[in-house]
Design an enzyme around this catalytic site. Structure first.
Site, mmCIF file in Angstrom:
data_model
loop_
_atom_site.group_PDB
_atom_site.id
_atom_site.type_symbol
_atom_site.label_atom_id
_atom_site.label_comp_id
_atom_site.label_asym_id
_atom_site.label_seq_id
_atom_site.Cartn_x
_atom_site.Cartn_y
_atom_site.Cartn_z
ATOM 1 N N TYR A 77 36.807 34.554 33.213
ATOM 2 C CA TYR A 77 37.095 35.221 31.944
ATOM 3 C C TYR A 77 38.589 35.291 31.680
ATOM 4 O O TYR A 77 39.089 34.802 30.662
ATOM 5 C CB TYR A 77 36.485 36.627 31.925
ATOM 6 C CG TYR A 77 37.107 37.530 30.875
ATOM 7 C CD1 TYR A 77 37.143 37.144 29.538
ATOM 8 C CD2 TYR A 77 37.679 38.754 31.221
ATOM 9 C CE1 TYR A 77 37.723 37.951 28.568
ATOM 10 C CE2 TYR A 77 38.249 39.573 30.253
ATOM 11 C CZ TYR A 77 38.278 39.165 28.933
ATOM 12 O OH TYR A 77 38.868 39.968 27.978
ATOM 13 N N SER A 78 39.329 35.905 32.604
ATOM 14 C CA SER A 78 40.753 36.111 32.352
ATOM 15 C C SER A 78 41.535 34.799 32.328
ATOM 16 O O SER A 78 42.516 34.669 31.587
ATOM 17 C CB SER A 78 41.348 37.076 33.385
ATOM 18 O OG SER A 78 41.144 36.631 34.706
ATOM 19 N N LYS A 118 41.047 33.292 28.888
ATOM 20 C CA LYS A 118 41.849 34.022 27.910
ATOM 21 C C LYS A 118 43.330 33.670 28.071
ATOM 22 O O LYS A 118 44.052 33.531 27.076
ATOM 23 C CB LYS A 118 41.647 35.531 28.053
ATOM 24 C CG LYS A 118 40.310 36.028 27.542
ATOM 25 C CD LYS A 118 40.100 35.749 26.045
ATOM 26 C CE LYS A 118 41.023 36.596 25.175
ATOM 27 N NZ LYS A 118 40.754 36.344 23.720
ATOM 28 N N THR A 157 43.919 40.011 26.322
ATOM 29 C CA THR A 157 43.576 41.081 27.254
ATOM 30 C C THR A 157 44.664 41.249 28.302
ATOM 31 O O THR A 157 45.401 40.305 28.606
ATOM 32 C CB THR A 157 42.239 40.750 27.959
ATOM 33 O OG1 THR A 157 42.001 41.673 29.022
ATOM 34 C CG2 THR A 157 42.264 39.350 28.564
ATOM 35 N N ASP A 158 44.723 42.439 28.888
ATOM 36 C CA ASP A 158 45.665 42.655 29.992
ATOM 37 C C ASP A 158 45.227 41.931 31.261
ATOM 38 O O ASP A 158 46.026 41.749 32.189
ATOM 39 C CB ASP A 158 45.843 44.155 30.268
ATOM 40 C CG ASP A 158 44.548 44.883 30.571
ATOM 41 O OD1 ASP A 158 43.474 44.255 30.550
ATOM 42 O OD2 ASP A 158 44.602 46.112 30.809
ATOM 43 N N GLU A 159 43.977 41.476 31.309
ATOM 44 C CA GLU A 159 43.484 40.829 32.530
ATOM 45 C C GLU A 159 44.149 39.484 32.802
ATOM 46 O O GLU A 159 44.060 38.958 33.916
ATOM 47 C CB GLU A 159 41.961 40.692 32.474
ATOM 48 C CG GLU A 159 41.255 42.035 32.452
ATOM 49 C CD GLU A 159 39.760 41.937 32.699
ATOM 50 O OE1 GLU A 159 39.344 41.106 33.533
ATOM 51 O OE2 GLU A 159 39.010 42.694 32.069
ATOM 52 N N ASP A 168 31.011 45.957 46.058
ATOM 53 C CA ASP A 168 32.080 45.701 45.101
ATOM 54 C C ASP A 168 31.943 44.329 44.465
ATOM 55 O O ASP A 168 31.338 43.414 45.020
ATOM 56 C CB ASP A 168 33.440 45.817 45.810
ATOM 57 C CG ASP A 168 34.558 46.219 44.864
ATOM 58 O OD1 ASP A 168 34.298 46.320 43.652
ATOM 59 O OD2 ASP A 168 35.684 46.438 45.348
ATOM 60 N N ASP A 213 29.803 29.387 14.651
ATOM 61 C CA ASP A 213 30.473 29.233 15.942
ATOM 62 C C ASP A 213 31.936 28.853 15.708
ATOM 63 O O ASP A 213 32.224 27.937 14.920
ATOM 64 C CB ASP A 213 29.755 28.132 16.728
ATOM 65 C CG ASP A 213 30.184 28.020 18.180
ATOM 66 O OD1 ASP A 213 31.277 28.541 18.528
ATOM 67 O OD2 ASP A 213 29.443 27.416 18.969
ATOM 68 N N ASN A 264 38.983 48.733 26.370
ATOM 69 C CA ASN A 264 38.545 49.499 25.201
ATOM 70 C C ASN A 264 37.280 50.294 25.505
ATOM 71 O O ASN A 264 36.451 49.886 26.317
ATOM 72 C CB ASN A 264 38.243 48.561 24.035
ATOM 73 C CG ASN A 264 39.473 48.102 23.282
ATOM 74 O OD1 ASN A 264 39.535 48.173 22.056
ATOM 75 N ND2 ASN A 264 40.467 47.593 23.997
#
Length: 325
Positions: free
Chosen positions: A147-148, A151, A121-123, A269, A58, A177
């Site tokens: 998530y974003s 990051k 990431t781009d997010e 959505d 980890d 990707n």
């Protein structure tokens, strides 16, 4: 060159390891991977075992990270929780892996004076309107999901450790990707495997959300270019001008698989669904001379479909669990 690749048994990490062995066969690679559901040692089959070491562990484990970083020349940090839907359901693993794990990596490379390349990431930039210019290295951060945002937090830690402690690091922010070894919970492999199992794939909303697609081999070549040529402290965007709506990607997938382009179902959505991502990779191209191989999305998608057709044994065991989830 001795490199430590975190998350090297995951989708993008394993593609990078395969690429390194094809381009730098004299390098030795150590992989640190926790082997969560998204990590798979099968992704590493066929690699030169004499130059490859695998450690199950980890990135949040200080002692494990410290000992492995001590024995390498550079760290390429892919390890992350990365699925938006999972982050909406359970954010804590994303905080733990993406933020705390990156902290442990940073402290180890600081202690031992090692080179670090951090994959993002781009997010982290949020989303774009249809007529907005693409993301660049100077676009303000505006993350939308757990998530974003985690990051984005990890990126900020790297930047702070560069400035405060002189850590020798670079960052890359990449677009979506696709390619071999991608878990079937993700958009493209999920569509492909649904069709292969004779079910209609599903599309969020009207499918007008735009993603900027890049083949994992092109992402890998971009990362290797930055690792070898990138300027310490700099951020580089990695993209291949692959903007497509989700609807376009789904319909092209169906067409390439010999199905009616309308043979899918529309579902509600995703909450907070980002409208559009777009990457301006001109800095990477002009300053470091990088060029993508898969400039035609249809060609790359066809190769990806063929891989999943030929590797049913790899994805079949994941499929039922992913669909139940």
């Amino acid at each position: 060159m001795r490199i430590l690749v975190t998350g090297g048994a995951g989708f993008i990490g394993s593609n990078f390891v395969h690429y390194v062995f094809s381009q730098r066969p004299d390098w030795s690679v150590t992989i640190l991977d926790k082997l969560t559901y998204a990590g798979n040692q099968e992704n590493l089959k066929g690699l030169d075992a004499s130059n490859l070491k695998f450690v199950k562990g980890d990135i949040c484990d200080e002692q494990t990270v410290d000992s492995l970083v001590k024995d390498c020349d550079a760290v390429v940090h892919f390890a992350a929780e990365s699925h938006v839907d999972n982050s909406l359901h359970s954010p804590w693993p994303f905080v733990q892996t993406n933020v705390v794990g990156t902290y442990q990596i940073l402290e180890a490379v600081r202690k031992h004076g090692k080179r670090l390349h951090h994959i993002s990431t781009d997010e982290v930039y949020g989303d774009l309107e249809l007529n907005d210019p693409k993301f660049t290295e100077d676009t303000p951060y505006n993350p939308s999901s757990p998530y974003s945002s985690t990051k984005a937090g990890s990126d900020m830690l790297v930047r702070a450790w560069i400035r405060s402690f002189g850590v020798k690091a670079t960052i890359s922010n990449c677009s979506n990707n696709y390619g071999p070894y991608q878990h079937v919970e993700k958009f493209i492999p999920r569509m492909i495997t649904e069709v292969l199992e004779d079910r209609k794939p599903k599309l969020y909303g009207q499918g007008q959300n735009i993603r900027d697609w890049i083949h994992a081999e092109d992402h890998s070549s971009g990362v290797l270019t930055i690792l070898e040529k990138g300027k310490i402290g700099e951020t580089y965007m990695i993209g291949a001008n692959g903007e497509k709506t989700n609807k376009q990607v789904l319909e092209l997938t169906l067409e390439l698989m010999g199905k009616d382009a309308t043979a899918y179902e529309q579902v509600a959505d995703r909450p907070g669904h980002d409208l559009r991502y777009g990457i301006d990779a001109s800095k990477l191209r002009s300053e470091l001379g990088w060029q993508p191989k898969y400039t035609d999305f249809k060609t790359g998608l066809k190769a990806t479909i063929d891989w999943y057709k030929q590797n049913e044994a790899w994805w079949k065991s994941q499929k039922a669990a992913a669909e139940a989830k």
